[in-house]
Design a protein around this motif. Structure first.
Motif, mmCIF file in Angstrom:
data_model
loop_
_atom_site.group_PDB
_atom_site.id
_atom_site.type_symbol
_atom_site.label_atom_id
_atom_site.label_comp_id
_atom_site.label_asym_id
_atom_site.label_seq_id
_atom_site.Cartn_x
_atom_site.Cartn_y
_atom_site.Cartn_z
ATOM 1 N N UNK A 15 49.568 52.648 69.885
ATOM 2 C CA UNK A 15 48.924 51.916 71.513
ATOM 3 C C UNK A 15 47.605 50.309 70.926
ATOM 4 N N UNK A 16 47.197 50.917 69.158
ATOM 5 C CA UNK A 16 45.613 50.128 69.325
ATOM 6 C C UNK A 16 46.257 48.806 68.617
ATOM 7 N N UNK A 17 47.520 48.776 68.443
ATOM 8 C CA UNK A 17 48.277 47.542 67.588
ATOM 9 C C UNK A 17 48.313 48.055 65.929
ATOM 10 N N UNK A 18 47.676 49.073 65.479
ATOM 11 C CA UNK A 18 47.840 49.529 63.649
ATOM 12 C C UNK A 18 49.645 50.020 63.827
ATOM 13 N N UNK A 19 50.235 49.777 62.236
ATOM 14 C CA UNK A 19 51.141 49.651 62.508
ATOM 15 C C UNK A 19 51.261 50.477 61.030
ATOM 16 N N UNK A 36 54.739 61.313 66.613
ATOM 17 C CA UNK A 36 54.273 62.239 67.796
ATOM 18 C C UNK A 36 53.116 62.762 67.168
ATOM 19 N N UNK A 37 52.880 63.827 66.304
ATOM 20 C CA UNK A 37 52.012 64.730 65.165
ATOM 21 C C UNK A 37 51.053 63.421 65.623
ATOM 22 N N UNK A 38 51.327 61.912 64.941
ATOM 23 C CA UNK A 38 49.849 60.965 64.611
ATOM 24 C C UNK A 38 49.374 60.116 65.933
ATOM 25 N N UNK A 39 50.282 60.546 67.469
ATOM 26 C CA UNK A 39 49.557 59.814 68.091
ATOM 27 C C UNK A 39 50.498 58.292 68.679
ATOM 28 N N UNK A 40 51.214 58.342 68.102
ATOM 29 C CA UNK A 40 52.366 57.322 67.992
ATOM 30 C C UNK A 40 53.149 56.580 69.091
ATOM 31 N N UNK A 41 53.058 55.463 69.573
ATOM 32 C CA UNK A 41 53.354 54.727 70.741
ATOM 33 C C UNK A 41 54.756 54.363 70.136
ATOM 34 N N UNK A 42 54.878 54.429 69.925
ATOM 35 C CA UNK A 42 56.305 52.928 69.231
ATOM 36 C C UNK A 42 57.003 54.300 68.137
ATOM 37 N N UNK A 43 58.417 54.082 67.403
ATOM 38 C CA UNK A 43 58.689 53.798 65.892
ATOM 39 C C UNK A 43 60.314 53.010 66.309
ATOM 40 N N UNK A 44 59.881 52.112 64.809
ATOM 41 C CA UNK A 44 60.799 50.846 65.335
ATOM 42 C C UNK A 44 62.131 52.043 63.307
ATOM 43 N N UNK A 45 63.113 51.446 63.157
ATOM 44 C CA UNK A 45 64.051 52.333 62.729
ATOM 45 C C UNK A 45 64.557 50.780 62.139
ATOM 46 N N UNK A 46 64.662 51.081 60.765
ATOM 47 C CA UNK A 46 65.357 49.548 60.404
ATOM 48 C C UNK A 46 66.802 49.629 60.671
ATOM 49 N N UNK A 47 67.670 50.072 61.192
ATOM 50 C CA UNK A 47 68.438 49.181 62.288
ATOM 51 C C UNK A 47 68.830 49.013 63.210
ATOM 52 N N UNK A 51 62.361 52.982 69.296
ATOM 53 C CA UNK A 51 62.213 55.036 70.006
ATOM 54 C C UNK A 51 60.608 54.818 70.063
ATOM 55 N N UNK A 52 60.674 54.688 72.104
ATOM 56 C CA UNK A 52 59.166 54.821 72.286
ATOM 57 C C UNK A 52 58.971 56.732 72.809
ATOM 58 N N UNK A 53 57.291 56.747 72.373
ATOM 59 C CA UNK A 53 57.190 57.521 72.537
ATOM 60 C C UNK A 53 55.807 58.040 73.953
ATOM 61 N N UNK A 54 55.718 58.360 75.207
ATOM 62 C CA UNK A 54 55.027 58.186 75.528
ATOM 63 C C UNK A 54 52.771 59.139 75.745
ATOM 64 N N UNK A 55 52.648 59.754 76.691
ATOM 65 C CA UNK A 55 50.910 59.859 75.852
ATOM 66 C C UNK A 55 51.084 61.174 74.625
ATOM 67 N N UNK A 56 51.628 61.938 75.916
ATOM 68 C CA UNK A 56 52.063 63.589 75.240
ATOM 69 C C UNK A 56 52.912 63.157 73.887
#
Length: 60
Positions: A15-19, A36-47, A51-56
């Motif tokens: 969420x803080x724009x780190x990638x 999820x374990x690291x608290x990410x907001x979104x995952x982008x796959x190479x294809x 995949x968006x992740x919520x706060x939980x």
């Protein structure tokens, strides 16, 4: 014949724009679980899949 999980490179976004770019091809389930374990907001796959992740850390 046993199916192997699809392995992909990915970018994990916070969420803080780190990638974090993950160059090693990993199973998608591993990528999402670790993000999820690291608290990410979104995952982008190479294809191009996003995949968006919520706060939980649940998939949306």
């Amino acid at each position: 014949m046993k199916m192997q999980p699809q392995r992909m490179r990915s970018v994990v976004l916070f969420a803080d724009e780190r990638r974090i770019e993950v160059e090693e091809p990993l199973p998608v389930q591993t990528i999402v679980t670790d993000a999820k374990r690291a608290g990410a907001a979104k995952v982008e796959l190479e294809n191009g899949t996003e995949i968006y992740l919520n706060e939980k850390g649940d998939q949306q």
